[in-house]
Design a protein around this motif. Sequence first.
Motif, PDB file in Angstrom:
ATOM      1  N   LEU A  17       0.829  -1.201   0.000  1.00 49.99           N
ATOM      2  CA  LEU A  17       0.000   0.000   0.000  1.00 49.99           C
ATOM      3  C   LEU A  17       0.866   1.254   0.000  1.00 49.99           C
ATOM      4  CD1 LEU A  17      -2.758   1.365   0.149  1.00 49.99           C
ATOM      5  CD2 LEU A  17      -2.673   1.079   2.633  1.00 49.99           C
ATOM      6  N   GLU A  18       1.930   1.242   0.779  1.00 49.25           N
ATOM      7  CA  GLU A  18       2.852   2.371   0.828  1.00 49.25           C
ATOM      8  C   GLU A  18       3.458   2.645  -0.551  1.00 49.25           C
ATOM      9  OE1 GLU A  18       7.208   3.053   2.706  1.00 49.25           O
ATOM     10  OE2 GLU A  18       5.670   2.391   4.130  1.00 49.25           O
ATOM     11  N   LYS A  19       3.885   1.600  -1.232  1.00 46.35           N
ATOM     12  CA  LYS A  19       4.453   1.757  -2.574  1.00 46.35           C
ATOM     13  C   LYS A  19       3.410   2.295  -3.548  1.00 46.35           C
ATOM     14  CE  LYS A  19       8.127  -1.683  -2.319  1.00 46.35           C
ATOM     15  NZ  LYS A  19       8.636  -2.951  -2.849  1.00 46.35           N
ATOM     16  N   ALA A  20       2.183   1.787  -3.461  1.00 44.18           N
ATOM     17  CA  ALA A  20       1.122   2.243  -4.362  1.00 44.18           C
ATOM     18  C   ALA A  20       0.796   3.711  -4.106  1.00 44.18           C
ATOM     19  CB  ALA A  20      -0.133   1.388  -4.186  1.00 44.18           C
ATOM     20  N   LEU A  21       0.708   4.100  -2.837  1.00 46.34           N
ATOM     21  CA  LEU A  21       0.410   5.489  -2.501  1.00 46.34           C
ATOM     22  C   LEU A  21       1.539   6.421  -2.939  1.00 46.34           C
ATOM     23  CD1 LEU A  21      -1.205   5.090   1.027  1.00 46.34           C
ATOM     24  CD2 LEU A  21      -2.355   5.676  -1.111  1.00 46.34           C
ATOM     25  N   GLU A  22       2.765   5.963  -2.791  1.00 43.42           N
ATOM     26  CA  GLU A  22       3.905   6.767  -3.223  1.00 43.42           C
ATOM     27  C   GLU A  22       3.871   6.969  -4.742  1.00 43.42           C
ATOM     28  OE1 GLU A  22       8.757   6.454  -3.263  1.00 43.42           O
ATOM     29  OE2 GLU A  22       7.670   5.498  -1.616  1.00 43.42           O
ATOM     30  N   ALA A  23       3.559   5.921  -5.475  1.00 47.03           N
ATOM     31  CA  ALA A  23       3.487   6.024  -6.933  1.00 47.03           C
ATOM     32  C   ALA A  23       2.350   6.955  -7.348  1.00 47.03           C
ATOM     33  CB  ALA A  23       3.292   4.638  -7.548  1.00 47.03           C
ATOM     34  N   GLU A  24       1.210   6.851  -6.687  1.00 46.76           N
ATOM     35  CA  GLU A  24       0.075   7.725  -7.004  1.00 46.76           C
ATOM     36  C   GLU A  24       0.392   9.176  -6.660  1.00 46.76           C
ATOM     37  OE1 GLU A  24      -3.423   6.163  -5.152  1.00 46.76           O
ATOM     38  OE2 GLU A  24      -3.230   4.242  -6.179  1.00 46.76           O
ATOM     39  N   SER A  25       1.090   9.367  -5.558  1.00 44.12           N
ATOM     40  CA  SER A  25       1.468  10.712  -5.154  1.00 44.12           C
ATOM     41  C   SER A  25       2.401  11.343  -6.182  1.00 44.12           C
ATOM     42  CB  SER A  25       2.144  10.674  -3.777  1.00 44.12           C
ATOM     43  OG  SER A  25       2.568  11.949  -3.397  1.00 44.12           O
TER      44      SER A  25
END
Length: 77
Positions: A47-55
């Motif tokens: 989830l952290e990686k996905a949120l970072e990519a979306e950010s």
Amino acid sequence: MKTISLKLDEDIFAGTEALLATVNLSRNRYINEAILYYNNLQRKRQLEKALEAESKACEQSSRKVLNEFEMIDDYDF
């Protein structure tokens, strides 16, 4: 419940057995809780990686909007 065969390194097994003597859990319950904890940790990392990519994906448009708002403030005076 599923049955699995598990091979552990000797040092991991010995450490686990030593801990089991102090935590009052069966080996099966201890391993189940350890796997549950690790699964949750991995989900959080994903989830952290996905949120970072979306950010990062919306960073440029967010900066553009911020600049536009800053320009509006400049015209109010």
